[in-house]
Write a protein that holds these residues in place. Structure first.
Motif, PDB file in Angstrom:
ATOM      1  N   ALA A  78      42.729  34.603  27.874  1.00 13.12           N
ATOM      2  CA  ALA A  78      43.200  34.655  29.111  1.00 13.12           C
ATOM      3  C   ALA A  78      43.162  33.202  30.031  1.00 13.12           C
ATOM      4  O   ALA A  78      44.119  33.028  30.648  1.00 13.12           O
ATOM      5  CB  ALA A  78      42.710  35.893  29.712  1.00 13.12           C
ATOM      6  N   LYS A  79      41.812  33.000  29.905  1.00  9.82           N
ATOM      7  CA  LYS A  79      41.695  31.675  30.875  1.00  9.82           C
ATOM      8  C   LYS A  79      42.662  30.548  30.335  1.00  9.82           C
ATOM      9  O   LYS A  79      43.226  29.875  31.436  1.00  9.82           O
ATOM     10  CB  LYS A  79      40.106  31.395  30.865  1.00  9.82           C
ATOM     11  N   SER A  80      43.059  30.414  29.305  1.00 16.44           N
ATOM     12  CA  SER A  80      43.673  29.299  28.892  1.00 16.44           C
ATOM     13  C   SER A  80      45.187  29.561  29.376  1.00 16.44           C
ATOM     14  O   SER A  80      45.831  28.616  29.610  1.00 16.44           O
ATOM     15  CB  SER A  80      43.930  29.199  27.223  1.00 16.44           C
ATOM     16  N   ALA A  81      45.590  30.946  29.221  1.00 15.90           N
ATOM     17  CA  ALA A  81      47.380  31.263  29.610  1.00 15.90           C
ATOM     18  C   ALA A  81      47.086  30.929  31.298  1.00 15.90           C
ATOM     19  O   ALA A  81      48.439  30.643  31.647  1.00 15.90           O
ATOM     20  CB  ALA A  81      47.481  32.533  29.288  1.00 15.90           C
ATOM     21  N   ARG A  82      46.067  30.859  31.843  1.00 14.70           N
ATOM     22  CA  ARG A  82      45.994  30.832  33.431  1.00 14.70           C
ATOM     23  C   ARG A  82      46.081  29.231  33.881  1.00 14.70           C
ATOM     24  O   ARG A  82      46.537  29.144  35.053  1.00 14.70           O
ATOM     25  CB  ARG A  82      44.859  31.564  33.955  1.00 14.70           C
ATOM     26  N   GLN A  83      45.985  28.495  32.841  1.00 19.97           N
ATOM     27  CA  GLN A  83      45.805  27.064  33.469  1.00 19.97           C
ATOM     28  C   GLN A  83      47.084  26.793  33.733  1.00 19.97           C
ATOM     29  O   GLN A  83      48.241  27.002  33.362  1.00 19.97           O
ATOM     30  CB  GLN A  83      45.568  26.021  31.784  1.00 19.97           C
ATOM     31  N   ASP A  84      47.061  25.892  34.837  1.00 16.51           N
ATOM     32  CA  ASP A  84      48.208  25.358  35.705  1.00 16.51           C
ATOM     33  C   ASP A  84      48.926  26.571  36.201  1.00 16.51           C
ATOM     34  O   ASP A  84      50.228  26.302  36.768  1.00 16.51           O
ATOM     35  CB  ASP A  84      49.006  24.638  34.721  1.00 16.51           C
ATOM     36  N   ALA A  85      48.346  27.826  36.387  1.00 15.85           N
ATOM     37  CA  ALA A  85      49.352  29.012  36.961  1.00 15.85           C
ATOM     38  C   ALA A  85      48.581  29.262  38.429  1.00 15.85           C
ATOM     39  O   ALA A  85      49.040  30.056  38.957  1.00 15.85           O
ATOM     40  CB  ALA A  85      49.289  30.160  35.809  1.00 15.85           C
ATOM     41  N   ALA A  86      47.291  28.950  38.476  1.00 19.87           N
ATOM     42  CA  ALA A  86      46.540  29.554  39.585  1.00 19.87           C
ATOM     43  C   ALA A  86      45.210  28.437  39.918  1.00 19.87           C
ATOM     44  O   ALA A  86      44.661  27.706  38.837  1.00 19.87           O
ATOM     45  CB  ALA A  86      45.958  30.853  39.455  1.00 19.87           C
ATOM     46  N   ASP A  87      44.773  28.415  41.118  1.00 20.43           N
ATOM     47  CA  ASP A  87      43.651  27.739  41.465  1.00 20.43           C
ATOM     48  C   ASP A  87      42.631  28.793  41.629  1.00 20.43           C
ATOM     49  O   ASP A  87      42.895  29.789  42.357  1.00 20.43           O
ATOM     50  CB  ASP A  87      43.620  26.881  42.775  1.00 20.43           C
ATOM     51  N   VAL A  88      41.536  28.882  40.928  1.00 18.99           N
ATOM     52  CA  VAL A  88      40.576  29.931  40.719  1.00 18.99           C
ATOM     53  C   VAL A  88      39.315  29.494  40.819  1.00 18.99           C
ATOM     54  O   VAL A  88      38.690  28.355  40.394  1.00 18.99           O
ATOM     55  CB  VAL A  88      40.789  30.634  39.223  1.00 18.99           C
ATOM     56  N   ASP A  89      38.380  30.136  41.750  1.00 16.18           N
ATOM     57  CA  ASP A  89      36.860  29.869  41.977  1.00 16.18           C
ATOM     58  C   ASP A  89      36.267  31.479  41.416  1.00 16.18           C
ATOM     59  O   ASP A  89      36.781  32.437  41.860  1.00 16.18           O
ATOM     60  CB  ASP A  89      36.503  29.808  43.171  1.00 16.18           C
ATOM     61  N   ILE A  90      35.548  31.212  40.618  1.00 12.42           N
ATOM     62  CA  ILE A  90      34.758  32.565  39.972  1.00 12.42           C
ATOM     63  C   ILE A  90      33.169  32.293  40.264  1.00 12.42           C
ATOM     64  O   ILE A  90      32.822  31.329  39.445  1.00 12.42           O
ATOM     65  CB  ILE A  90      35.079  32.947  38.508  1.00 12.42           C
ATOM     66  N   VAL A  91      32.558  33.107  40.472  1.00  8.00           N
ATOM     67  CA  VAL A  91      31.076  33.185  40.644  1.00  8.00           C
ATOM     68  C   VAL A  91      30.772  34.506  40.001  1.00  8.00           C
ATOM     69  O   VAL A  91      31.434  35.678  40.359  1.00  8.00           O
ATOM     70  CB  VAL A  91      30.588  33.335  42.084  1.00  8.00           C
ATOM     71  N   ILE A  92      29.836  34.577  39.271  1.00  7.35           N
ATOM     72  CA  ILE A  92      29.013  35.715  38.563  1.00  7.35           C
ATOM     73  C   ILE A  92      27.805  35.995  39.332  1.00  7.35           C
ATOM     74  O   ILE A  92      27.086  34.750  39.188  1.00  7.35           O
ATOM     75  CB  ILE A  92      29.190  36.031  37.030  1.00  7.35           C
ATOM     76  N   THR A  93      27.487  37.006  39.775  1.00  7.23           N
ATOM     77  CA  THR A  93      26.287  37.016  40.548  1.00  7.23           C
ATOM     78  C   THR A  93      25.575  38.583  40.117  1.00  7.23           C
ATOM     79  O   THR A  93      26.252  39.554  39.664  1.00  7.23           O
ATOM     80  CB  THR A  93      26.468  37.171  42.011  1.00  7.23           C
ATOM     81  N   GLU A  94      24.339  38.616  40.048  1.00  8.14           N
ATOM     82  CA  GLU A  94      23.493  39.954  39.811  1.00  8.14           C
ATOM     83  C   GLU A  94      23.568  40.515  41.060  1.00  8.14           C
ATOM     84  O   GLU A  94      23.094  40.187  42.179  1.00  8.14           O
ATOM     85  CB  GLU A  94      22.031  39.437  39.424  1.00  8.14           C
ATOM     86  N   GLY A  95      23.577  41.952  41.105  1.00  3.68           N
ATOM     87  CA  GLY A  95      23.463  43.068  42.110  1.00  3.68           C
ATOM     88  C   GLY A  95      22.066  43.482  42.461  1.00  3.68           C
ATOM     89  O   GLY A  95      21.119  42.783  41.811  1.00  3.68           O
ATOM     90  N   LEU A  96      21.885  44.039  43.255  1.00 12.03           N
ATOM     91  CA  LEU A  96      20.585  44.530  43.837  1.00 12.03           C
ATOM     92  C   LEU A  96      19.941  45.712  43.106  1.00 12.03           C
ATOM     93  O   LEU A  96      20.880  46.501  42.456  1.00 12.03           O
ATOM     94  CB  LEU A  96      20.615  44.808  45.230  1.00 12.03           C
TER      95      LEU A  96
END
Length: 96
Positions: A78-96
């Motif tokens: 999916a990420k490969s399909a998104r290339q050049d289709a959007a500017d994306v920042d993703i952060v994965i974080t642990e909850g409390l």
């Protein structure tokens, strides 16, 4: 065990190609039990950089599950399909 969260800021640059990404990503996210908590909608930037077009928050059963989803072959396609289709920042974080 704390939950895991994806926090994504997205600005779509090619809506047609981004739709291809969404179709592929939906399958991967469902497989890993992602639950959308926020997806698009109204938002206001109060500090820092400008507000992206969309903000997305997803909850996973654990931090490891969130990481596993991102690194899975299905999401990487999916990420490969998104290339050049959007500017994306993703952060994965642990909850409390």
């Amino acid at each position: 065990m704390p939950k895991g969260y994806w926090i994504a800021n997205v600005t779509v640059t090619d809506p047609q190609r981004y739709a291809d990404y969404q179709a592929l990503a939906s399958e991967a996210l469902a497989h890993f039990g992602a639950r959308f908590l926020a997806r698009g909608g109204e938002r206001t930037a109060l500090e820092g950089r400008e507000t992206p077009e969309r903000s997305v928050v997803m909850e996973f059963s654990s931090y490891q599950q969130a990481l596993d989803c991102y690194h899975s072959p299905a999401y990487q396609r999916a990420k490969s399909a998104r290339q050049d289709a959007a500017d994306v920042d993703i952060v994965i974080t642990e909850g409390l």
